[in-house]
Design an enzyme around this catalytic site. Structure first.
Site, PDB file in Angstrom:
ATOM      1  N   TRP A 101       0.820  -1.220   0.000  1.00  0.00           N
ATOM      2  CA  TRP A 101       0.000   0.000   0.000  1.00  0.00           C
ATOM      3  C   TRP A 101       0.843   1.255   0.000  1.00  0.00           C
ATOM      4  CZ3 TRP A 101      -4.331  -0.770  -2.072  1.00  0.00           C
ATOM      5  CH2 TRP A 101      -4.984  -1.987  -1.920  1.00  0.00           C
ATOM      6  N   ASP A 175      -1.659   6.563   6.188  1.00  0.00           N
ATOM      7  CA  ASP A 175      -2.760   5.777   5.626  1.00  0.00           C
ATOM      8  C   ASP A 175      -3.122   4.760   6.700  1.00  0.00           C
ATOM      9  OD1 ASP A 175      -4.369   3.891   4.440  1.00  0.00           O
ATOM     10  OD2 ASP A 175      -3.036   3.487   2.736  1.00  0.00           O
ATOM     11  N   LYS A 199     -13.187  -1.604   6.313  1.00  0.00           N
ATOM     12  CA  LYS A 199     -12.612  -2.547   7.268  1.00  0.00           C
ATOM     13  C   LYS A 199     -13.235  -2.299   8.650  1.00  0.00           C
ATOM     14  CE  LYS A 199      -8.822  -2.178   4.213  1.00  0.00           C
ATOM     15  NZ  LYS A 199      -9.188  -3.207   3.279  1.00  0.00           N
TER      16      LYS A 199
HETATM   17  N1  PMP Z   1      -4.570   1.497   1.869  1.00  0.00           N
HETATM   18  C1  PMP Z   1      -4.684   0.373   2.591  1.00  0.00           C
HETATM   19  C2  PMP Z   1      -3.818   0.197   3.797  1.00  0.00           C
HETATM   20  C3  PMP Z   1      -5.601  -0.609   2.216  1.00  0.00           C
HETATM   21  O1  PMP Z   1      -5.706  -1.746   2.915  1.00  0.00           O
HETATM   22  C4  PMP Z   1      -6.418  -0.403   1.075  1.00  0.00           C
HETATM   23  C5  PMP Z   1      -7.450  -1.400   0.632  1.00  0.00           C
HETATM   24  N2  PMP Z   1      -7.319  -2.683   1.035  1.00  0.00           N
HETATM   25  C6  PMP Z   1      -6.252   0.779   0.360  1.00  0.00           C
HETATM   26  C7  PMP Z   1      -5.320   1.710   0.783  1.00  0.00           C
HETATM   27  C8  PMP Z   1      -7.050   1.042  -0.873  1.00  0.00           C
HETATM   28  O2  PMP Z   1      -8.351   1.333  -0.517  1.00  0.00           O
HETATM   29  P1  PMP Z   1      -9.501   1.506  -1.595  1.00  0.00           P
HETATM   30  O3  PMP Z   1      -9.682   0.181  -2.263  1.00  0.00           O
HETATM   31  O4  PMP Z   1     -10.658   1.909  -0.743  1.00  0.00           O
HETATM   32  O5  PMP Z   1      -9.076   2.557  -2.552  1.00  0.00           O
END
Ligand code: PMP
Length: 368
Positions: A101, A175, A199
């Site tokens: 991420w 994040d 989540k």
């Molecule tokens: N950052 C993290 C730490 C995540 O776990 C996720 C999704 N699993 C995201 C960003 C991306 O999120 P989204 O699919 O809502 O754009």
């Protein structure tokens, strides 16, 4: 029918009480004669839902008054662009890469500014965190980005870095998508936090952004108005039509969280206590087992996402099928890591983790 235990990494299990309340209110919210999905976002009913949700999340996370709370759209990935559009001034930023991420955040930010890798744990295959004292922070970075819980690799910051102590004046951007509301946040170390909802907050579709006021108002000209934090804040997150139903469901989850108690503790502190116990139960089992393993360094193991491996990977499908038959769902690991992953978000009770451990023990016996 008893409810299965859903270990999905997201969209993830939600508290049953929240789902039941939403079901009961689906067609007629609070005697208004209409469901929340059918309400104007400018009407007094929805405004009251919105204001309660905002006040509750401020209370739950003890957000200081000089931070704005925004409910946006686009998820965590859109924030990878929205943050540099708002905070980078088109100049340079630092990113610490600790898994998939933060790597995505780094690549996306590079479209809008000069992104510099201050540290990376790629060498350890993202099973550890680079020591903060060794980060190569730039003197001119507009902000430093970290992902405080790497959902795929199962790596979590248990202490936020103190950038000032490390010699940087830059604000820290976190994040916190996959551990938001699972633990308290030290806002003295944070400039901006963002997280998708799916989540620990509620249904996908709303993104929580908590931003220190002085960081707003510097968006690039090319930043879409709907993504300009100052514009969003000035309109109380209603510059465009917000994801009303997701905000309502998030609000119900916040109320549920406020009702959580553990002895003297309540709210997020109670939840954190419970999350520590859940994670300990599973990690202790993994560490004492010869048939299962977790490769993450002990000091940064995620409480929320626990990747683990079977010693005999040819048994993976049998493991998953047996788990599913017992109502233990969504345990397959992310394809980039393989193996298994158990996500233990707030809505997962300790009984679910115990059921998983009992099953793992029984499955191992069938291998002898
Ligand atoms: N950052 C993290 C730490 C995540 O776990 C996720 C999704 N699993 C995201 C960003 C991306 O999120 P989204 O699919 O809502 O754009």
């Amino acid at each position: 029918m008893t409810r299965p235990f859903n270990f999905s990494a997201g969209p993830a299990a939600m508290p049953l009480e929240v789902l039941q309340q939403a079901a009961a209110e689906m067609t007629n919210w609070n005697g208004s004669g209409v469901g929340v999905m059918e309400m104007s976002h400018r009407g007094k009913e929805f405004i009251s839902i919105y204001e309660q949700a905002e006040a509750d999340v401020r209370e739950l996370l003890a957000v200081p008054a000089n931070f704005k709370i925004l409910f946006m759209q686009g998820g965590g990935l859109a924030e990878n662009a929205i943050v540099p559009l708002n905070l980078s001034r088109g100049q340079s930023i630092d990113v610490v890469i600790t898994g998939s991420w933060s790597e995505k955040s780094y690549l996306e930010a590079g479209k809008y500014c000069t992104a510099h890798v201050a540290a990376s744990s790629a060498d350890s295959h993202f099973t550890s965190l680079p020591a903060a004292e060794q980060w190569q922070l730039s003197h001119d970075a507009q902000y430093v980005h970290i992902c405080t819980n790497e959902t795929i690799h199962g790596v979590e910051f248990h202490t936020l870095p103190d950038l000032q102590a490390l010699g940087s004046e830059a604000p820290l951007v976190i994040d916190f998508s996959s551990h938001v509301l699972s633990r308290t946040v030290d806002w003295s170390k944070v400039g901006l936090a963002f997280g998708g909802a799916q989540k620990n907050i509620g249904p996908a579709g709303v993104t929580l952004v908590i931003v220190r006021e002085d960081l707003m108002g510097h968006a690039l000209r090319s930043c879409p108005s709907a993504f300009d934090y100052q514009v969003v804040a000035a309109h109380g997150s209603m510059y465009n039509t917000p994801p009303t139903y997701s905000i309502y469901m998030a609000g119900l989850t916040f109320q549920w969280l406020k009702r959580q108690k553990q002895g003297e503790l309540s709210g997020v502190a109670a939840m954190e206590h419970q999350n520590i116990a859940k994670a300990k139960l599973l990690y202790d089992f993994l560490d004492n087992a010869s048939f299962y393993s977790n490769k993450v360094a002990h000091d940064c193991r995620s409480r929320m996402n626990v990747p683990f491996f079977l010693a005999d990977e040819s048994r993976n499908d049998a493991f998953l099928a047996g788990a599913k038959a017992l109502g233990l769902l969504q345990l397959k690991g992310h394809k980039s890591v393989g193996g298994m992953r158990a996500s233990l978000y707030n809505a997962m009770p300790i009984a679910g983790v115990q059921a998983l451990v009992d099953y793992m023990q029984a499955f191992e016996k069938t291998q002898a």
